[in-house]
Every structure is written in C-alpha cells, then in structure tokens.
Motif scaffolding. Structure first.
Motif, PDB file in Angstrom:
ATOM      1  N   LEU A   1      11.701 -15.932  -3.727  1.00 36.50           N
ATOM      2  CA  LEU A   1      11.146 -14.639  -3.331  1.00 36.50           C
ATOM      3  C   LEU A   1      10.839 -13.807  -4.570  1.00 36.50           C
ATOM      4  CD1 LEU A   1      13.617 -13.736  -0.443  1.00 36.50           C
ATOM      5  CD2 LEU A   1      11.186 -14.326  -0.200  1.00 36.50           C
ATOM      6  N   VAL A   2       9.722 -13.077  -4.508  1.00 36.70           N
ATOM      7  CA  VAL A   2       9.363 -12.115  -5.550  1.00 36.70           C
ATOM      8  C   VAL A   2       8.965 -10.835  -4.835  1.00 36.70           C
ATOM      9  CG1 VAL A   2       7.806 -11.559  -7.454  1.00 36.70           C
ATOM     10  CG2 VAL A   2       8.521 -13.931  -7.101  1.00 36.70           C
ATOM     11  N   LEU A   3       9.547  -9.736  -5.249  1.00 36.61           N
ATOM     12  CA  LEU A   3       9.186  -8.447  -4.669  1.00 36.61           C
ATOM     13  C   LEU A   3       7.957  -7.914  -5.392  1.00 36.61           C
ATOM     14  CD1 LEU A   3      10.597  -6.754  -2.430  1.00 36.61           C
ATOM     15  CD2 LEU A   3      11.350  -5.242  -4.272  1.00 36.61           C
ATOM     16  N   GLY A   4       6.994  -7.410  -4.635  1.00 35.89           N
ATOM     17  CA  GLY A   4       5.791  -6.815  -5.217  1.00 35.89           C
ATOM     18  C   GLY A   4       5.709  -5.343  -4.866  1.00 35.89           C
ATOM     19  N   ASP A   5       5.060  -4.573  -5.714  1.00 34.33           N
ATOM     20  CA  ASP A   5       4.898  -3.145  -5.441  1.00 34.33           C
ATOM     21  C   ASP A   5       3.761  -2.903  -4.462  1.00 34.33           C
ATOM     22  OD1 ASP A   5       2.488  -3.290  -6.884  1.00 34.33           O
ATOM     23  OD2 ASP A   5       3.225  -2.124  -8.586  1.00 34.33           O
ATOM     24  N   HIS A   6       3.310  -1.681  -4.353  1.00 35.84           N
ATOM     25  CA  HIS A   6       2.264  -1.312  -3.396  1.00 35.84           C
ATOM     26  C   HIS A   6       0.964  -2.078  -3.610  1.00 35.84           C
ATOM     27  CE1 HIS A   6       1.659   1.292  -6.870  1.00 35.84           C
ATOM     28  NE2 HIS A   6       0.436   1.552  -6.451  1.00 35.84           N
ATOM     29  N   LEU A   7       0.751  -2.592  -4.820  1.00 39.77           N
ATOM     30  CA  LEU A   7      -0.462  -3.351  -5.132  1.00 39.77           C
ATOM     31  C   LEU A   7      -0.190  -4.845  -5.300  1.00 39.77           C
ATOM     32  CD1 LEU A   7      -2.079  -0.872  -7.697  1.00 39.77           C
ATOM     33  CD2 LEU A   7      -2.674  -1.212  -5.280  1.00 39.77           C
TER      34      LEU A   7
ATOM     35  N   GLY B   1       9.205  -2.020  -2.351  1.00 39.08           N
ATOM     36  CA  GLY B   1       8.227  -3.083  -2.448  1.00 39.08           C
ATOM     37  C   GLY B   1       8.262  -3.940  -1.198  1.00 39.08           C
ATOM     38  N   HIS B   2       7.541  -5.048  -1.248  1.00 43.51           N
ATOM     39  CA  HIS B   2       7.486  -5.970  -0.114  1.00 43.51           C
ATOM     40  C   HIS B   2       7.610  -7.403  -0.638  1.00 43.51           C
ATOM     41  CE1 HIS B   2       3.329  -5.632  -1.494  1.00 43.51           C
ATOM     42  NE2 HIS B   2       3.159  -6.861  -1.016  1.00 43.51           N
TER      43      HIS B   2
ATOM     44  N   GLY C   1       0.805  -1.215   0.000  1.00 44.25           N
ATOM     45  CA  GLY C   1       0.000   0.000   0.000  1.00 44.25           C
ATOM     46  C   GLY C   1       0.838   1.264   0.000  1.00 44.25           C
ATOM     47  N   THR C   2       2.146   1.146   0.245  1.00 50.62           N
ATOM     48  CA  THR C   2       3.042   2.303   0.242  1.00 50.62           C
ATOM     49  C   THR C   2       3.569   2.489  -1.171  1.00 50.62           C
ATOM     50  OG1 THR C   2       3.698   1.835   2.520  1.00 50.62           O
ATOM     51  CG2 THR C   2       5.124   3.306   1.252  1.00 50.62           C
TER      52      THR C   2
END
Length: 177
Positions: free
Chosen positions: A153-159, A106-107, A99-100
């Motif tokens: 691992l895969v980094l995702g953006d705010h969505l 990312g997360h 959400g950021t």
C-alpha cells in the motif's frame, strides 16, 4: 519558457487530470493511463524528445513521521481463495477521497506485484498493477487468479502523489489457491 517546455507542461497537466478523473471514479476497476505526453507530442517513442519533456517533479504533501499504512487482512503469508477481501489500515493520518486537500490525509493505492516503485514526486500511475482507491475506500474485494502475489500500500495525497516522507506499508505476500 521554451515552446517545447510549455507544450510538455500542458500535455502533462492534461494527462495528470485524465488519470485523476479516472482514478477518482466510484469503480474499483483499474483505470488505463492515457497516451504519454511524448507519444502525443512526437507521435512515438523518441528518446531525445522523451528526455526533453521529462519534468522535474511536483510539490509533495508532508506526512507525520509516525504515520503508517498497513494491511489488516490478509496477513503476510496467508493462503486465500478468490475473490480476495483486503482491509487497509492507517494510523497517524486520515483517509479522505482523492481531490480533498486536507493536511495529514490521503487515500490508498494498492501495488500488485510491483517491485520497482514508481517515482514518488509524481501522481501514481493508474494501471492493472497500481489500483487507486480515490473514493477513500479502506476495503476492497479483488478477483485474482491462482498464484503468488506481492501486495503493498502507498498513501497518496489529493493529487495521487505520495507524501514526503512516503507513507508505505511493508510488502506482504499472499497465495491465491
């Protein structure tokens, strides 16, 4: 816009919002995906309706070319006991909660025994095999039954959408004794 596309877009947005809310909870437990838009719209698995409702992808956040995500622990090939503590590393970007909307951030998402990657232009699904760490966690402890596991691992953006280019770790294999 034809009626079926307006309905499909609204249902997909609703499903994505539900997934985002579930994945961003403080619980490290995997969230269950809601019924698909096709099931909601048609009441079942209708191949023609499914094709008509397939969207064309969503805009993706960009990632620096040198960004990388990796496992700090465990090492590839490690034999471990349950519960298993995983440490996630990231270079060239910042870890932030889901959400950021911040550039170059990312997360983490943990893929367990996933060999066919999900589409990279949609939010990653929240399942038992794709665990979202939407709180910005860089460490996790999982109860895993004895056996061999493929982790990535895969980094995702705010969505929860993978970046362009995707920031993914090499897959590692661990054995839980």
């Amino acid at each position: 816009m034809p009626e079926i596309h307006r309905n499909a877009a609204a249902l997909l947005a609703l499903a994505a919002s539900a997934l985002l809310l579930q994945a961003c909870s403080d619980s490290p437990e995997p969230a269950q995906a809601p019924a698909s838009a096709v099931e909601i719209e048609t009441g079942g698995d209708d191949a023609h309706a499914r094709h008509a409702l397939e969207p064309q992808g969503l805009p993706r956040s960009t990632a620096p070319a040198d960004a990388r995500v990796f496992f700090i622990e465990p090492a590839d090939g490690a034999s471990v006991t349950s519960p298993v503590t995983l440490e996630f590393g990231l270079e060239g970007m910042d870890v932030v909660p889901a959400g950021t909307n911040k550039p170059d951030s990312g997360h983490h998402h943990l893929l367990i025994n996933v060999t066919d990657l999900p589409p990279m232009d949609f939010p990653l699904p929240a399942t038992e095999q794709v665990i979202h760490y939407g709180g910005g966690q860089t460490e996790a402890t999982l109860e895993l039954a004895p056996g061999e596991y493929r982790l990535q691992l895969v980094l995702g953006d705010h969505l929860h959408i993978p970046h362009d280019p995707p920031v993914m770790s090499d897959a590692i294999t661990i054995t839980v004794e």
